[in-house]
Structure formats: C-alpha cells, structure tokens
Write a protein that holds these residues in place. Structure first.
Motif, PDB file in Angstrom:
ATOM      1  N   LEU A 146       1.050  -1.085   1.019  1.00 31.99           N
ATOM      2  CA  LEU A 146       0.459  -2.329   0.200  1.00 31.99           C
ATOM      3  C   LEU A 146       0.601  -2.783   1.939  1.00 31.99           C
ATOM      4  CD1 LEU A 146       1.467  -4.489  -1.601  1.00 31.99           C
ATOM      5  CD2 LEU A 146       2.977  -4.581  -0.814  1.00 31.99           C
ATOM      6  N   ILE A 147       1.180  -2.382   2.880  1.00 40.96           N
ATOM      7  CA  ILE A 147       1.148  -2.840   4.091  1.00 40.96           C
ATOM      8  C   ILE A 147      -0.980  -2.847   5.275  1.00 40.96           C
ATOM      9  CG2 ILE A 147       1.663  -2.695   6.729  1.00 40.96           C
ATOM     10  CD1 ILE A 147       4.122  -1.849   6.313  1.00 40.96           C
ATOM     11  N   ILE A 148      -1.041  -1.412   4.365  1.00 38.81           N
ATOM     12  CA  ILE A 148      -2.576  -1.236   5.221  1.00 38.81           C
ATOM     13  C   ILE A 148      -2.934  -1.970   4.223  1.00 38.81           C
ATOM     14  CG2 ILE A 148      -1.786   1.097   6.307  1.00 38.81           C
ATOM     15  CD1 ILE A 148      -2.822   2.601   4.371  1.00 38.81           C
ATOM     16  N   THR A 149      -3.159  -1.638   3.568  1.00 38.48           N
ATOM     17  CA  THR A 149      -4.139  -2.967   2.389  1.00 38.48           C
ATOM     18  C   THR A 149      -4.271  -4.070   2.211  1.00 38.48           C
ATOM     19  OG1 THR A 149      -3.277  -1.377   0.510  1.00 38.48           O
ATOM     20  CG2 THR A 149      -4.547  -2.824  -0.613  1.00 38.48           C
ATOM     21  N   ILE A 150      -3.072  -4.918   1.956  1.00 40.90           N
ATOM     22  CA  ILE A 150      -3.276  -5.922   3.049  1.00 40.90           C
ATOM     23  C   ILE A 150      -3.492  -6.456   4.273  1.00 40.90           C
ATOM     24  CG2 ILE A 150      -1.791  -8.377   3.400  1.00 40.90           C
ATOM     25  CD1 ILE A 150       0.969  -7.299   2.101  1.00 40.90           C
ATOM     26  N   LEU A 151      -3.485  -5.498   4.917  1.00 42.22           N
ATOM     27  CA  LEU A 151      -3.976  -5.688   6.415  1.00 42.22           C
ATOM     28  C   LEU A 151      -5.633  -5.286   6.126  1.00 42.22           C
ATOM     29  CD1 LEU A 151      -1.666  -3.568   8.597  1.00 42.22           C
ATOM     30  CD2 LEU A 151      -2.327  -5.933   8.602  1.00 42.22           C
TER      31      LEU A 151
END
Length: 427
Positions: A146-151
């Motif tokens: 979720l973190i890397i996708t949002i970034l």
C-alpha cells in the motif's frame, strides 16, 4: 528447426503471439501514420523509426528471455529510481498533448511512468512471495504494498490519470492472486470505490474556473472528457459537433463504416482525421481496415497470451515467478482492454496505447521486457518439466534394468540346478 529451438527458447505460443503483434503493428502503424507523414514531409520516416523500435524490442525480448529468472529479483532497485524520474518529469518534463509525461533527452523522449509500472509490479511480486505463510499472506505485505503503491501512483496521477488507474487495478488483482486476506481487500475496495466516486463527482460538477484558479489544468481536461463521453447519448446525430469531438467521432465512423472483413490494409479513411490514429485509436483503424474479424482476432491474441501466462504460472516452482508473470499478464490485458473500450466509445478517452501494437518509444521497449520476462520464466518452467521427465524416465529405466537383472539371475540359478533339484521343486 533444431537451430530455431535452440535460439528461441520458452513458450512457442508466446513467441508466435509476439511475432503477430509485431507484424500487425508494422502494417497498421504504417497505414495510420498519415498525419505524421504530412507533418514530417517524409513518407517513410514514421514507419522506419517504428520498425527500428520493433527491431530493438525484438532484440530486448531475445536477450531478456535468455536471462536466469533469479536476476529479475534484483530489478527491485528500479522502484526508487523510477520515483526520482517521476519527480523529475513533474519539475522539468516535456509538455506534450497538454501533459507532462516525458523527459526530453534530446535525441528522444523518455516516459518514466512505464519504468515505474514495471518496477512496482516486480516489487509487489517480491513482497507477496516473501510474506507468504502457507495459504495466506502476512498482513505486513499489504502495508508495504500500500505504501509503495501510493507513492508511485501519487507521482503519476496528476499528469497521467489512466495509467494510475491501470496500475491500481493491476496491483489489486495481484494482491488477490497473492492471497491477501479477502477481508482486507474488501475494505480496500470499498474505500477505493468511495474515493473514485468523490473524485469523479468533484471533477464533473466543479466549474473549470476553479481548477484553473488553483493551477490544476489537467482537471479541466478530465472534466471535458467526462462531459463529452456522457453527453454523447443526449445529443441527436444531426446536431453532433464533429469538430469539438473529432477523435471520438472519427473513431466511431471508422468502426461504423467497416464490415466483417474491413476495407483492407492501407485503405483506412479516418486515419487522415484522427490525430492519434497510430497510438490511442489504432484499434479503431484495425477494425476499419481488417473488419470485425480482424478486431476480434487482435482481442483474441491478448486473451490467449493471458491464458498461456496462466498455464506457465501454474508450473512455476517459486511463487515469486508465478506472481510476477501474472502481474505482467494482468497489466497488459487491462491496458489492451482500456484501449479497445475507448476506441469503441464505451470508456472516455484515456490515452492508453495498445500494448505491442501502437506506435511508441518507451512503451514498446518496456513491453518487450515484459515479453522477455514471460519467456524467461516459461523457459525455466519447461526446463524443470524436462528435468522431471528425465528423472522419471531414468527411474523407469532403473526399475526395468533391475527387473531384467532379477529375471536373469533367477534363470541362471535355475539353469545351474540339477534335474533332481528341479523335480523336487516341481513336487
């Protein structure tokens, strides 16, 4: 034939599909590049540059499919590099068709979002494989993904909304395949649906002057596309403004004036009026020239490719390999579906090229890497299968030799015994 088998390893069907994509691309881009020919004043320049890219892509496929699968795990390092490139394109990107999506390197333009897509899929596959625990995947994988996708999506969405949506859909399906809890995915789907609804409503109903005042010009473009798409059904054919909705109108005309077999390659009429006939709307030109049969055949190629990828994934000995090629297969399939649905007027204009067919630079090269990865993993799977077959054949041969040896020994023992001993045994 033996030389071809040694040179072109991996799944033969995938190789055939790739070659068909290249052939269709060369024919249709050559036909659809009339506007580029007019602008450049050179009849051959658009197609020669495209053929050069196709040849470069073929070389990339060839060398990538020879690489060991374990090397792809090291491509995780591309993700932070792609973030830097995405920030760079936002700051000093070349403005083309009203959007900053390219970095101008002088000799050619480079699209960082294509690299970001590949890097994110590779990283997500790695995380899902790393945190798998039996039939479920650890919740930590979901948090990291979720973190890397949002970034990644956050750096893409302002200038390339369709690519951001495509990437989100692909990652969601990968998490489903990677056994992320259905409860977590259900909550995520609900939040995403609410966010998309609020986003679409704000774009559609907020006046364009507001977006222009805050300096977000792309929102005005999205608003116009939504308005044009949803207002088409409300406008009578006699009052339809073909000048304001030129791309959509001429794409519809291209499809409507085709038939079962089409007008034939090179005989498109609407290519002269469609500004992106060689890219975003190439599927409309394919239907116009090759008919419904040609359009269905192209769609079938993507379906068969996805099915072959699924078959290869089932034979993988590591979950990382199966997740990686399934992610690539889903990405290519959804992107192709986006392009086709836009061409036939079901979705608003998105600007997504048809994978391996539309004219492009970065997209062709990155898609070639995808095909190379699929072939490399298929080569690995088939090598494993061949090894298992050899081991089974060896075991059967050993059992056969052991049985023959036992029979020979029994025959020798029986031959060495005297007549009296044989009669006693018979008694």
């Amino acid at each position: 034939m033996d030389l071809l088998k040694k040179l072109f390893k991996g799944d033969r069907i995938v190789w055939i599909i790739f070659m068909l994509f290249c052939l269709i691309s060369i024919i249709e881009v050559f036909s659809a590049s009339s506007t580029l020919t007019y602008k450049s004043g050179d009849h051959w320049r658009p197609i020669t540059s495209h053929i050069t890219l196709i040849m470069a892509g073929t070389i990339i496929v060839f060398f990538t499919h020879l690489m060991p699968c374990r090397w792809f795990k090291k491509l995780n390092m591309l993700l932070p590099v792609s973030w830097i490139l995405l920030i760079a394109v936002l700051i000093k990107g070349a403005l083309t068709n009203g959007a900053k999506r390219w970095i101008d390197l002088g000799l050619f333009q480079f699209q960082p979002s294509e690299v970001a897509k590949m890097a994110l899929i590779i990283t997500v596959a790695s995380l899902l494989a790393k945190f798998q625990q039996g039939k479920v995947t650890d919740k930590k994988a979901f948090k990291y993904i979720l973190i890397i996708t949002i970034l990644t999506v956050g750096a893409i969405i302002t200038e390339n909304l369709s690519t951001a949506a495509l990437l989100c859909a692909t990652i969601f399906i990968m998490m489903f395949i990677g056994r992320i809890s259905m409860k977590i995915l259900g909550k995520l789907a609900g939040i995403c649906l609410l966010a998309v609804t609020l986003f679409v409503c704000s774009i559609k109903f907020m006046p364009a002057q507001v977006w222009n005042a805050i300096g977000f010009d792309r929102a005005t473009t999205w608003k116009n596309r939504l308005d044009n798409h949803f207002n088409q059904a409300q406008v009578p054919a006699a009052k339809f403004d073909i000048d304001n909705d030129a791309q959509i109108a001429h794409a519809n005309i291209a499809i409507a004036t085709s038939n079962i077999l089409g007008k034939g390659p090179g005989n498109s009429v609407q290519r002269d009026f469609l500004s992106q006939a060689f890219s975003d709307f190439i599927y409309a030109i394919i239907i116009e020239e090759l008919g419904l049969v040609g359009g269905a055949f192209v769609a079938l190629l993507y379906i068969v490719l996805l099915l072959r990828i699924g078959k290869i994934a089932r034979g993988c000995d590591e979950s990382y390999y199966s997740l990686l090629i399934m992610g690539i297969g889903v990405l290519l399939s959804i992107q192709a579906m986006f392009n086709m649905l836009v061409a036939v007027g079901i979705l608003p204009v998105t600007g997504q090229p048809l994978p391996m067919i539309s004219k492009g630079g970065t997209s062709i090269l990155i898609n070639s890497v995808y095909i190379g990865i699929i072939l490399s993993i298929s080569r690995h799977v088939y090598d494993l299968q061949a090894k298992k077959e050899e081991e089974e054949a060896l075991k059967e041969a050993q059992l056969h030799d052991a049985a023959v040896s036992i029979l020979k020994n029994a025959a020798l023992e029986l031959a060495e015994k005297g007549p009296d001993e044989k009669e006693k045994e018979n008694d």
